[in-house]
Design a protein around this motif. Structure first.
Motif: not given
Length: 776
Positions: A40-41, A83-90, A230-236, A260-266
């Motif tokens: 999820l993004y 629980a369904v195998g989907i991470g979160i990018i903030l 708290d390991d509440l996201f997988d990327g930014v 080492d979480r994902l890091l994307y830049v606009e």
């Protein structure tokens, strides 16, 4: 519990609103699982200004928005997604915050009350050098009208904007003017060029933050570190990286915080520009890939022919040299009219490094450099050779500016000489280009408006095969996790609308006949504006019939925005109701009678090829090097135009008889492509290989194909998609394009059919626009 893939399979962008918050997102997780989405993004999740529908006007203190469900609601979404195998990018917004309502921004309110003595003064990029040390706020109309200034319930207001007041200045019996005169700020006309704070682009309601100040970074990122702990996201995803003074330094601090979480830049990249390897990120959000895909599906010969009718209708030349000249002139006007604060402050920093050069000469050089820059943002280490070449070119073209340009050249050649000046110039280039080109220019020029898109350039609307495959091979090597965008919350048109408009380049003669006929039966009041809007109207016109009331209302709203952005016959600050109404009346004339019949006839010709090409584009975006990003709702047909049209609520009930929402050709193809990706993770993550496949035969140009392989170099997946589909329909046309399959037997991931050797496009595609083959 299903494991979240370490390397993303695909992201799904969701625009959060109070009506579609964390709880509602949890409700679509099963649908996303059926598509094959891995992450999820989310749009910004921090508390924002009252009524915000996007979150980019967040307000301090930084905390998860109660309107979206608060911290507990977010944690629950995280648990359901995991629980369904989907991470979160903030999506985080470090560059700016909202300042319209000072009741909801305690930092900004304190600055207005206390000026430079505020404990938060260093948080903002303030400028009080206009004579009396006050902060100038460009919130008045051009005539400086203060008639809406009032005192109400012990507070000072300008219309519906609350103005904080210093202690003891709002005395009983004092008039509003007297109270205002006692403040540490001054209200000035929007066009006075006396701007006391650096804004996000030219938006008065968004004030820029100084992330290079440690206290600012701490105050705006502590919440993110807490979530990381708290390991509440997988990327930014970092919004508007180029608006920061020190993008590399900022990303290094952020990388340290998120691990080492994902890091994307606009970040925009101009044609031929590369993301600086000094950035410790996983890549951009993918506008450069959008350009590559868009240009691969635009007919080169048709683009040339469209230049002729464009010039005939509008009087403007659409070739590269003319567009370059107009772009430079537009940047210069925009710089002077809207960003004079950037020009003045950047000039002062460069002048400080060379006191022997007259300040006026330095300012001329700075303005010329900002106006003529070809990079998205100068100042990154790897771009310095290009910057120095640009300065040298400008020096030849402008010999009278030699001493001023030499000041810039010395600064870029030796970054330690004037680092703040270089940073300011880079930020100014990014801001001016975004406003002048993407906002104003892309609503003015209209040779083919599908090329007027973020990441794209009307200068070069097409790409050849070598550029396409060479760019993707480099991406597989350098940025294998970077995102690939087709539609976003910021794109000017959805991927499906662009795909249809691009087909116009495949039928330039028929298009010319339509335009000339419409100009006779329904003469427009302003030809350039009408020509621009007609292409967009074609993009949203229904496949059959004519636009109904909903589409008409949406297009009217879009047309008003487009006219005001273009600033040719109206603008946001000088609305011309008569001119706008004349255009809207003209649009309405196109919706009925002979004009509507003519448009419907053309749409009937291009609708199906456009649908095919849209699926082709989507397939490539998901399987080419990088990670495909699916914007909300684009798993189905989407006829959105620019925001706020593209941020409308998505009806997730449209899945019809299929509970998983896959009874749609785009959704089925997404599910097929992502299932293949999951079966071959070594081919698509870091270390995965890429090789272009050149199709043979008289119609070979109509097929784009490539293979993906593992570290051993052996291809395991072959992707093929049709392009220029108008003349490449199912049947005999496809018998004359031959795809040379690599050795082995290749199975169609959708049908199960096996192929080997050299096969015709007709045999592989049938009536489909794209195929994915796996080697047995």
């Amino acid at each position: 519990m299903t494991t979240i893939p370490a390397d993303p399979v695909a992201t799904y962008r969701v625009q959060l609103t109070p009506d579609f918050a964390f709880a509602e997102v949890a409700g679509i997780l099963d649908h996303l699982v059926s598509l094959g989405i891995s992450h999820l993004y989310l749009s910004p999740i921090l508390a924002a200004m009252p009524g915000s529908t996007h979150g980019y006007d967040w307000c301090p203190p930084a905390r998860i928005s109660p309107e979206l469900g608060g911290a507990d609601g977010y944690r629950l979404l995280r648990a359901h997604a995991r629980a369904v195998g989907i991470g979160i990018i903030l999506d985080i917004v470090p560059n700016h915050l909202g300042v319209f309502d000072s009741h909801h921004n305690e930092w900004w309110a304190d600055v207005l009350r206390h000026g430079s003595d505020s404990e938060y003064a260093d948080y903002f990029d303030l400028d009080t050098d206009f004579g009396d040390g006050a902060l100038c706020l460009p919130w008045l109309s051009a005539d400086g009208d203060l008639s809406s200034l009032r005192v109400s319930d012990g507070e000072l207001w300008l219309g519906d904007r609350y103005l904080p007041t210093a202690d003891g200045t709002l005395r009983p019996g004092a008039t509003p003017d007297e109270v205002l005169a006692a403040q540490r700020y001054r209200l000035v006309p929007f066009d006075s060029r006396q701007i006391g704070y650096r804004r996000f682009l030219a938006v008065n309601e968004l004030a820029a933050l100084r992330q290079e100040v440690p206290e600012v970074y701490e105050a705006t990122h502590a919440w993110l570190r807490e979530l990381a702990a708290d390991d509440l996201f997988d990327g930014v995803r970092v919004d508007h990286l180029d608006g920061l003074t020190d993008p590399i330094g900022y990303c290094r601090r952020l990388r340290a915080d998120i691990g080492d979480r994902l890091l994307y830049v606009e970040k925009g990249l101009s044609v031929g520009e590369h993301l600086d390897p000094a950035l410790p990120v996983d890549g951009t959000t993918g506008y450069e890939q959008l350009r590559l895909i868009e240009s691969a599906f635009t007919a080169p010969s048709g683009a040339v022919e469209l230049s002729e009718v464009y010039q005939r209708i509008t009087g403007d030349v659409g070739d590269g040299d003319e567009l370059n000249a107009r772009a430079a002139a537009l940047r210069h006007v925009t710089l002077v009219d809207m960003f004079s604060d950037r020009l003045r402050r950047t000039t002062a920093l460069f002048a400080r490094s060379a006191p022997e050069v007259p300040v006026h000469n330095v300012q001329q050089a700075v303005a010329t450099m900002i106006s003529g820059a070809r990079l998205a943002r100068p100042g990154y280490p790897s771009s310095n050779p290009v910057v120095l070449e640009t300065i040298a070119r400008l020096r030849v073209e402008n010999p009278s500016m030699a001493d001023g340009l030499d000041v810039l050249a010395r600064a870029f050649a030796s970054p330690e000489r004037a680092p703040q000046a270089v940073a300011r110039l880079g930020e100014a280039v990014a801001a001016v280009s975004a406003k002048a080109i993407e906002d104003i220019g892309y609503h003015r020029t209209s040779r083919l408006v599908s090329a007027n898109e973020l990441g794209c350039t009307p200068l070069a609307p097409t790409a050849n095969r070598d550029e396409f495959h060479g760019t993707l091979a480099a991406r597989a090597r350098d940025w294998p996790r970077a995102l690939t965008a087709l539609s976003t919350h910021d794109t000017k048109r959805s991927e499906d609308v662009r795909a249809r408009i691009a087909v116009i380049a495949q039928i330039p003669q028929r298009w010319t006949v339509l335009v000339l006929t419409l100009w006779q039966v329904a003469p427009p009041p302003h030809a350039p504006t009408a020509y621009f809007l007609l292409q967009n109207l074609i993009g949203v016109w229904p496949d059959s019939g004519t636009p109904g009331a909903t589409v008409r209302a949406r297009f009217h709203a879009y047309a008003r925005k487009a006219m005001r952005e273009a600033q040719l016959i109206s603008s946001w600050t000088a609305v011309d109701d008569a001119a706008e109404s004349a255009i809207l009346d003209w649009i309405d004339r196109l919706l009925t009678g002979t004009p509507a019949d003519l448009i419907s006839d053309l749409v009937a010709v291009i609708a199906e090829p456009a649908r095919d090409e849209s699926i082709s584009r989507k397939t490539l975006s998901l399987l080419m090097p990088g990670v495909g990003d699916v914007y909300q709702g684009t798993q189905w047909w989407d006829d959105s135009l620019t925001d706020p049209d593209n941020r409308r609520p998505v009806d997730y009930r449209r899945s019809g008889d299929d509970a998983h929402g896959l009874d749609h050709p785009k959704a089925r193809m997404i599910a097929t492509a992502l299932a293949v990706r999951r079966r071959h993770p070594d081919c698509f993550g870091p270390g995965g290989g890429y090789a272009g496949v050149v199709c043979r035969g008289p119609s070979g140009i109509h097929v784009i194909a490539f293979t993906r392989g593992g570290a051993d170099g052996e291809p395991q997946v072959l992707v093929a998609a049709i392009r220029l589909a108008h003349t490449f329909r199912a049947g005999s046309a496809r018998e004359h394009a031959v795809i040379p399959l690599p050795p082995g037997v290749w199975r169609d991931a959708a049908t199960g059919a096996d192929h080997h050797g050299s096969v015709t496009a007709d045999a592989v595609f049938g009536d489909r626009p794209a195929v994915v083959l796996e080697r047995l």
